[in-house]
Design a protein around this motif. Structure first.
Motif, PDB file in Angstrom:
ATOM      1  N   HIS A   1      22.264  64.234  33.454  1.00 21.92           N
ATOM      2  CA  HIS A   1      21.879  65.247  34.445  1.00 21.92           C
ATOM      3  C   HIS A   1      22.740  66.508  34.352  1.00 21.92           C
ATOM      4  O   HIS A   1      23.145  67.088  35.360  1.00 21.92           O
ATOM      5  N   LEU A   2      23.012  66.936  33.097  1.00 22.98           N
ATOM      6  CA  LEU A   2      23.770  68.158  32.886  1.00 22.98           C
ATOM      7  C   LEU A   2      22.838  69.364  32.938  1.00 22.98           C
ATOM      8  O   LEU A   2      21.655  69.265  32.614  1.00 22.98           O
ATOM      9  N   SER A   3      23.371  70.506  33.332  1.00 17.58           N
ATOM     10  CA  SER A   3      22.590  71.742  33.330  1.00 17.58           C
ATOM     11  C   SER A   3      22.509  72.294  31.919  1.00 17.58           C
ATOM     12  O   SER A   3      23.173  71.808  31.006  1.00 17.58           O
ATOM     13  N   ILE A   4      21.707  73.342  31.728  1.00 16.31           N
ATOM     14  CA  ILE A   4      21.598  73.976  30.410  1.00 16.31           C
ATOM     15  C   ILE A   4      22.962  74.503  29.971  1.00 16.31           C
ATOM     16  O   ILE A   4      23.389  74.303  28.834  1.00 16.31           O
ATOM     17  N   SER A   5      23.680  75.171  30.887  1.00 14.76           N
ATOM     18  CA  SER A   5      24.998  75.685  30.528  1.00 14.76           C
ATOM     19  C   SER A   5      25.970  74.548  30.262  1.00 14.76           C
ATOM     20  O   SER A   5      26.782  74.614  29.337  1.00 14.76           O
ATOM     21  N   GLY A   6      25.878  73.473  31.034  1.00  5.49           N
ATOM     22  CA  GLY A   6      26.758  72.331  30.811  1.00  5.49           C
ATOM     23  C   GLY A   6      26.500  71.669  29.487  1.00  5.49           C
ATOM     24  O   GLY A   6      27.432  71.325  28.745  1.00  5.49           O
ATOM     25  N   SER A   7      25.224  71.490  29.127  1.00  4.88           N
ATOM     26  CA  SER A   7      24.905  70.862  27.847  1.00  4.88           C
ATOM     27  C   SER A   7      25.334  71.744  26.685  1.00  4.88           C
ATOM     28  O   SER A   7      25.731  71.251  25.631  1.00  4.88           O
ATOM     29  N   SER A   8      25.290  73.071  26.875  1.00  2.00           N
ATOM     30  CA  SER A   8      25.737  73.975  25.820  1.00  2.00           C
ATOM     31  C   SER A   8      27.223  73.799  25.549  1.00  2.00           C
ATOM     32  O   SER A   8      27.662  73.791  24.391  1.00  2.00           O
ATOM     33  N   LEU A   9      28.004  73.635  26.600  1.00  3.04           N
ATOM     34  CA  LEU A   9      29.444  73.454  26.441  1.00  3.04           C
ATOM     35  C   LEU A   9      29.750  72.142  25.729  1.00  3.04           C
ATOM     36  O   LEU A   9      30.652  72.078  24.890  1.00  3.04           O
ATOM     37  N   TRP A  10      28.995  71.098  26.032  1.00  2.41           N
ATOM     38  CA  TRP A  10      29.230  69.820  25.366  1.00  2.41           C
ATOM     39  C   TRP A  10      28.774  69.878  23.915  1.00  2.41           C
ATOM     40  O   TRP A  10      29.321  69.181  23.057  1.00  2.41           O
ATOM     41  N   MET A  11      27.771  70.706  23.636  1.00  2.62           N
ATOM     42  CA  MET A  11      27.316  70.846  22.252  1.00  2.62           C
ATOM     43  C   MET A  11      28.397  71.497  21.390  1.00  2.62           C
ATOM     44  O   MET A  11      28.492  71.225  20.194  1.00  2.62           O
ATOM     45  N   ILE A  12      29.232  72.336  21.996  1.00  2.00           N
ATOM     46  CA  ILE A  12      30.336  72.935  21.253  1.00  2.00           C
ATOM     47  C   ILE A  12      31.270  71.850  20.739  1.00  2.00           C
ATOM     48  O   ILE A  12      31.785  71.923  19.623  1.00  2.00           O
ATOM     49  N   VAL A  13      31.454  70.812  21.541  1.00  2.00           N
ATOM     50  CA  VAL A  13      32.298  69.694  21.128  1.00  2.00           C
ATOM     51  C   VAL A  13      31.708  69.021  19.891  1.00  2.00           C
ATOM     52  O   VAL A  13      32.427  68.659  18.953  1.00  2.00           O
ATOM     53  N   THR A  14      30.385  68.852  19.862  1.00  2.00           N
ATOM     54  CA  THR A  14      29.719  68.273  18.694  1.00  2.00           C
ATOM     55  C   THR A  14      29.950  69.136  17.460  1.00  2.00           C
ATOM     56  O   THR A  14      30.221  68.622  16.372  1.00  2.00           O
ATOM     57  N   ILE A  15      29.857  70.432  17.619  1.00  2.00           N
ATOM     58  CA  ILE A  15      30.055  71.363  16.501  1.00  2.00           C
ATOM     59  C   ILE A  15      31.495  71.295  15.991  1.00  2.00           C
ATOM     60  O   ILE A  15      31.741  71.343  14.784  1.00  2.00           O
ATOM     61  N   VAL A  16      32.450  71.176  16.905  1.00  2.00           N
ATOM     62  CA  VAL A  16      33.846  71.015  16.497  1.00  2.00           C
ATOM     63  C   VAL A  16      34.008  69.729  15.689  1.00  2.00           C
ATOM     64  O   VAL A  16      34.692  69.700  14.652  1.00  2.00           O
ATOM     65  N   GLY A  17      33.368  68.658  16.142  1.00  2.00           N
ATOM     66  CA  GLY A  17      33.404  67.401  15.391  1.00  2.00           C
ATOM     67  C   GLY A  17      32.806  67.551  14.009  1.00  2.00           C
ATOM     68  O   GLY A  17      33.329  67.021  13.024  1.00  2.00           O
TER      69      GLY A  17
END
Length: 418
Positions: free
Chosen positions: A265-281
């Motif tokens: 139940h993350l917002s669009i902005s919240g999911s974008s921030l978590w996607m940055i973590v995936t990109i760092v990985g």
């Protein structure tokens, strides 16, 4: 032999020539543009589906249309790059990308989105092939696994910028306005590429082509890629591996925001921030993969990462909190996309200079086209089944790529320096 190996062990940026440095910056900018362009669709997907009133399957087809354009652009501009020059064609394609990216701002129905994404795909089709070829030729005789990985890591900056821009722009101005940001890296890439020169290896091959017209000039680079049964099998096998690589990447990146919004139940902005973590990985995975490739060869590098990608993708199902998702997404990103830079290294070392961009473009573009169907398939699976079925699909495709990789004879040869 030791003298030949020494340069590969001591690749230091301060020792590079001006053209080598410009080549790295140019390809990094191109990869950044490519990733930013693709990730805009990922972050805008939920908003596009809602605003245009389309299904998940129709949304997934956006990437499919883009990959059709990538195929055409990769083949056409790849052949031109092998004929008239990598740098010149590399620059031309930027104008196509700029037009198509800016035009998305005016796309208010799904068919216009499909059309402009197709045109953008034509422009980015030769980015990968020409970029990795320029690196391979400007660093001839050196192990380039780490260099191509570092260039791809730099390209991930484009993905991170896409995530940040999405979190800010979509809530304020809507998804159409997001694509105007994509014009920024186009301008930067154009400025850098104006000063890049062709490699000595390509210049010598081009001169030889004029002298021996009856040999090299009459042969299509496409035919060189499929010249013998063994070479044809190698090309097809690499295409299938690239299909899984890009299909898995775009499948995960296109749908992870929606999966996170649904599961946590993350917002669009919240999911974008978590996607940055995936990109760092992913970036950490690319660096590690480049090191393993240079020191242990492609068989061990690809084998390890593909096997672990097949296993770790299931960890997404056990995410119950923001912190667990943080750790899991870094691990999944590390293994699922760490080996992306390795394909350009392998292709550039296994195919001749006068067909090298074409070979990279065939492997990349055809693989991306086939992989472009994966987001639509995953969208259909999400419409019809559970997330467990979606993850099972990812596991199966990574294991399929692992089996294909083990059958490529060149990966077993000791005389090929990757």
């Amino acid at each position: 032999m030791d003298a030949k190996k020494a340069p590969a062990q001591h690749l230091r940026y301060r020792d590079f020539s001006k053209n080598q440095k410009l080549t790295l910056w140019s390809t990094t900018a191109g990869f950044g543009l490519e990733h930013m362009d693709a990730l805009f669709i990922s972050f805008a997907m939920t908003s596009i589906i809602q605003s245009l009133g389309i299904s998940n399957f129709a949304g997934g087809l956006i990437s499919t249309f883009s990959m059709f354009g990538t195929l055409i652009g990769g083949l056409v501009f790849g052949i031109l790059a092998d004929r008239i020059g990598r740098v010149r064609v590399f620059t031309w394609t930027l104008f196509i990308v700029a037009f198509a990216t800016g035009a998305i701002y005016f796309a208010h129905n799904i068919w216009l989105v499909y059309t402009f994404r197709f045109i953008a795909g034509v422009g980015t089709g030769a980015e990968y092939g020409a970029g990795v070829t320029l690196i391979a030729e400007n660093f001839a005789g050196k192990k380039i696994g780490k260099l191509t990985s570092l260039s791809q890591i730099g390209g991930q900056v484009g993905a991170i910028l896409a995530a940040i821009a999405s979190a800010i722009i979509i809530p304020l101005f809507g998804w159409n306005a997001l694509f105007l940001v994509g014009l920024v890296p186009v301008f930067f890439a154009f400025v850098v590429r104006r000063h890049v020169k062709e490699s000595d290896e390509f210049t010598a091959t081009k001169a030889k082509r004029h002298v021996e017209k009856e040999t090299l000039k009459e042969k299509s680079p496409i035919l060189e890629v499929f010249k013998t049964p063994a070479l044809a099998y190698q090309t097809i096998a690499l295409i299938l591996m690239m299909m899984v690589q890009t299909g898995g990447y775009y499948g995960l990146m296109n749908w992870l925001p929606k999966i996170m919004q649904k599961q946590l139940h993350l917002s669009i902005s919240g999911s974008s921030l978590w996607m940055i973590v995936t990109i760092v990985g992913m970036s950490l995975g690319m660096y590690c993969f480049g090191y393993v490739l240079d020191n242990f060869g492609p068989r061990l590098a690809f084998g390890t990462f593909l096997a672990l990608a097949a296993v770790t993708v299931y960890l997404l199902l056990v995410a119950k909190s923001a912190w667990s998702l943080l750790a899991i997404m870094m691990v999944v990103g590390f293994f699922s996309n760490g080996m992306y830079g390795g394909y350009g290294v392998v292709v550039s070392r296994l195919y001749p200079t006068h067909a090298r961009v074409t070979a990279n473009s065939v492997v990349s573009s055809v693989g991306k086209l086939l992989g472009g169907f994966f987001p639509a398939i995953i969208g259909w699976l999400m419409d019809q089944y559970t997330l467990s079925h979606v993850m099972l699909f990812f596991t199966c495709i990574y294991l399929f790529s692992l089996i294909i990789m083990l059958t490529i004879p060149a990966f077993h040869r000791k005389d090929v320096q990757f």
